[in-house]
Design a protein around this motif. Structure first.
Motif, short mmCIF file in Angstrom:
data_model
loop_
_atom_site.label_atom_id
_atom_site.label_comp_id
_atom_site.label_asym_id
_atom_site.label_seq_id
_atom_site.Cartn_x
_atom_site.Cartn_y
_atom_site.Cartn_z
N GLY A 196 7.95 2.98 8.17
CA GLY A 196 6.52 3.09 8.29
C GLY A 196 5.78 3.62 9.39
O GLY A 196 6.52 4.07 10.32
N LEU A 197 4.59 3.96 9.50
CA LEU A 197 3.68 4.35 10.64
C LEU A 197 2.70 3.35 11.11
O LEU A 197 1.96 2.79 10.13
N LYS A 202 -3.01 7.29 12.37
CA LYS A 202 -1.89 7.09 11.35
C LYS A 202 -2.01 8.06 10.24
O LYS A 202 -1.21 8.60 9.84
N THR A 203 -3.18 8.14 9.42
CA THR A 203 -3.40 8.80 8.36
C THR A 203 -3.35 10.20 8.61
O THR A 203 -2.90 11.05 7.90
N LEU A 216 0.21 11.34 9.22
CA LEU A 216 0.87 11.00 7.84
C LEU A 216 0.58 12.19 6.76
O LEU A 216 1.53 12.91 6.12
N THR A 256 3.94 6.80 -0.96
CA THR A 256 3.09 6.23 0.20
C THR A 256 2.78 4.82 -0.25
O THR A 256 2.30 4.94 -1.35
N LYS A 311 -0.41 2.27 1.58
CA LYS A 311 -1.45 2.33 2.54
C LYS A 311 -2.12 0.95 2.53
O LYS A 311 -2.13 0.33 1.58
N LEU A 327 6.78 6.12 2.85
CA LEU A 327 6.15 6.03 4.02
C LEU A 327 5.10 4.77 3.89
O LEU A 327 4.57 4.78 2.96
N GLU A 333 2.07 3.07 5.55
CA GLU A 333 0.92 3.18 6.66
C GLU A 333 0.31 1.87 6.81
O GLU A 333 -0.28 1.18 5.78
N LYS A 392 1.50 -3.45 10.11
CA LYS A 392 2.31 -3.41 11.36
C LYS A 392 2.77 -4.77 11.69
O LYS A 392 3.86 -4.89 12.57
N LYS A 426 9.55 1.21 11.83
CA LYS A 426 8.48 1.72 11.95
C LYS A 426 8.46 2.80 13.18
O LYS A 426 9.23 2.73 13.88
#
Length: 179
Positions: free
Chosen positions: A5-6, A14-15, A18, A34, A36, A98, A100, A103, A109
């Motif tokens: 993850g980011l 983040k975007t 990415l 991805t 999101k 990935l 996004e 958290k 991450k």
């Protein structure tokens, strides 16, 4: 399939990161998908379109398909927000998934941190953060801190630390919903 993850606060970039990272991974020969997370009401449809009218009329799911793509929209109405494990299960096999956002979920991450955002870093309280992509030095981070514009090194970290999807799914299914 491997997953990483980011994560970071809204406005951390983040975007942007990415969208710079994906082409680097694809150029390395990887297939990338991805997921999101959105913290607000969003719509992938437009008023006036047939699919929008189907949803407005009460359809729970609307699948739109063409020769080039398809999209499935599901109205949750009063249902709970899906957990990351449920969404990962919907993704077709790829090399790197990935994630996004999300958290608070327990996946591996890379934190995206910008000092100007005014929010505290996440990594002191999250042992699953393996590196921080930042616009400032963080000498006490306890993990690698990479310049947020060093996309090649961030891609190296992603490839080195993304975890097998099976391991992630076992861990996520063993825990209750993330808060």
């Amino acid at each position: 399939m491997r997953v990483i993850g980011l994560a970071g606060w809204s406005g951390s970039g983040k975007t942007t990161l990415l969208t710079r990272l994906i082409p680097v991974l694809v150029a390395r020969g990887l297939s990338v998908s991805t997921i999101k997370h959105a913290h607000h009401a969003f719509d992938v449809d437009r008023p006036g379109k047939d699919s929008f009218q189907h949803r407005q009329a009460g359809a729970r799911e609307v699948l739109v398909a063409s020769r080039r793509r398809w999209a499935l929209m599901r109205e949750l109405r009063d249902e709970r927000e899906p957990r990351l494990a449920e969404l990962v299960a919907l993704i077709d096999d790829c090399d790197i998934l990935l994630v996004e956002g999300f958290k608070r979920e327990e996946h591996v991450k890379v934190e995206v941190y910008r000092k100007a955002n005014g929010k505290p870093p996440l990594h002191p309280d999250d042992g699953r953060i393996v590196a921080v992509a930042s616009d400032v030095a963080l000498p006490d981070a306890g993990r690698p801190v990479i310049d947020i514009d060093d996309i090649e090194t961030i891609a190296d970290v992603v490839m080195a630390h993304a975890e097998p999807v099976e391991r992630l799914m076992e861990r996520l299914s063993a825990h209750g919903p993330a808060e």
